[in-house]
Design a protein around this motif. Sequence first.
Motif, short mmCIF file in Angstrom:
data_model
loop_
_atom_site.label_atom_id
_atom_site.label_comp_id
_atom_site.label_asym_id
_atom_site.label_seq_id
_atom_site.Cartn_x
_atom_site.Cartn_y
_atom_site.Cartn_z
N UNK A 1 83.65 21.33 11.10
CA UNK A 1 83.39 20.09 10.38
C UNK A 1 82.19 19.41 11.01
N UNK A 2 81.28 18.91 10.18
CA UNK A 2 80.08 18.26 10.71
C UNK A 2 79.62 17.16 9.76
N UNK A 3 78.85 16.25 10.29
CA UNK A 3 78.26 15.20 9.45
C UNK A 3 76.82 15.52 9.09
N UNK B 1 87.87 15.19 2.13
CA UNK B 1 87.42 15.17 0.74
C UNK B 1 86.77 13.83 0.42
N UNK B 2 85.59 13.89 -0.18
CA UNK B 2 84.90 12.67 -0.59
C UNK B 2 84.19 11.92 0.50
N UNK B 3 84.18 12.48 1.72
CA UNK B 3 83.53 11.77 2.84
C UNK B 3 82.08 12.18 3.04
N UNK B 4 81.67 13.29 2.41
CA UNK B 4 80.33 13.80 2.64
C UNK B 4 80.24 14.76 3.82
N UNK B 5 81.38 15.06 4.43
CA UNK B 5 81.38 15.97 5.56
C UNK B 5 81.08 17.40 5.12
N UNK C 1 89.53 11.98 13.90
CA UNK C 1 89.33 10.53 13.85
C UNK C 1 87.88 10.16 14.16
N UNK C 2 87.31 10.83 15.16
CA UNK C 2 85.91 10.58 15.53
C UNK C 2 84.97 10.96 14.39
N UNK C 3 85.27 12.09 13.74
CA UNK C 3 84.43 12.52 12.63
C UNK C 3 84.51 11.52 11.49
N UNK C 4 85.71 11.04 11.17
CA UNK C 4 85.84 10.03 10.12
C UNK C 4 85.04 8.78 10.47
N UNK C 5 85.04 8.41 11.74
CA UNK C 5 84.30 7.21 12.15
C UNK C 5 82.80 7.38 11.92
N UNK C 6 82.22 8.50 12.38
CA UNK C 6 80.77 8.66 12.25
C UNK C 6 80.37 8.79 10.78
N UNK C 7 81.25 9.35 9.96
CA UNK C 7 80.97 9.46 8.53
C UNK C 7 81.03 8.08 7.85
#
Length: 368
Positions: free
Chosen positions: A55-57, A35-39, A107-113
Amino acid sequence: MDLRKTTEDLVKFRTETGNAAEIDKCLAYIAASFDGTGAVVKIERFDDASPVIYISNNDSMTQDALVLGHIDVVKAADGMFAPKIEDGRMYGRGTLDMKSFAAVAMNSMHYVLEHKSAVKFGVILSTDEEQGSKSTHAFMARYPELNAGVVLDNDVGGDIGVIINKCKNPVFVRLTAEGVPAHGSTPWDGLDANEMLMRTITGLRRFYPYFDINSGKPANTWIDTMHAARISGGDVSNIISGRAEALLDIRLTETSTVEDLAKNLREACAPGVSYEIVSASTPVVMSEDNPQILAYKRLAEQVTGRKIVFEQIGGATDARLFAEKGATVIMHSGTGEGMHADGEYVVWQSVEELARIQIEYLKSLANA
């Protein structure tokens, strides 16, 4: 993202395959973490399969990299859903297979976001992998255009020092023997379906030899194998069985085809025995010289400080759905033991190392 807490939270959800309520809670937890990350977060539901979270960026259907995994687990006692760390090992159902690695993907997705990385990255987590991955197939049927240059598969292996570069083709075969019932005291009046089935399986052993803990494993384990997963026939002790069935689990290397198997089945089947190939897949075979795999391997060696080797396994992987589209599949996971057993654990250091490797690899893709 707190990798350890997220893993512990995921393990606490009792997502045994088919437990829809717990699976929904776990999916909601994963979605809420973004939530709130733009994912871009989608929980895809199907009439005849369990849900999948994607889930994607980005909005593209062609990603630079995808992580493919699952959050369902096999059944376990209540205590297995209370994760604990002892001597550097995290114990609990799904710690190795594969909630710790699902947390790595998150964790990887949070990093790239957070770093607004240029890499196009996606994560697919299914919810019925332990019973055939029908949800993954339904998801790919809904989005047939989805593909990636590289698929990171953390659901194989079990040793941070090993990259799997070959998986076999699992083929399931049903044998059916139609006999003639008779009284057990006069077997010459009947035709024993059980005996017909046993003769057929014995005939197949000419092509697929038998191995067990007494015979030991062969010098070369990259061979076709077969085991009888289920055998049934007969109703009562004093009647010759008029019908019998067997379900065979056959694992083929990339040099064997389903057509070769069918030829062997035709040759081995005793009169009155028929076969049906219930399902077949494709082996995943990646060259050790693949540039993407070599680049990943170098990063893994830098992070772990150890030599990474290539190995092959007899199991299958859902990543074959992308390998068939031409994607490079990198099969690498953390270290642990006890998959599906009471003492399942993952070495926590290997989870942290895998998380660093994955981020460093995604950074290299972004820079490329």
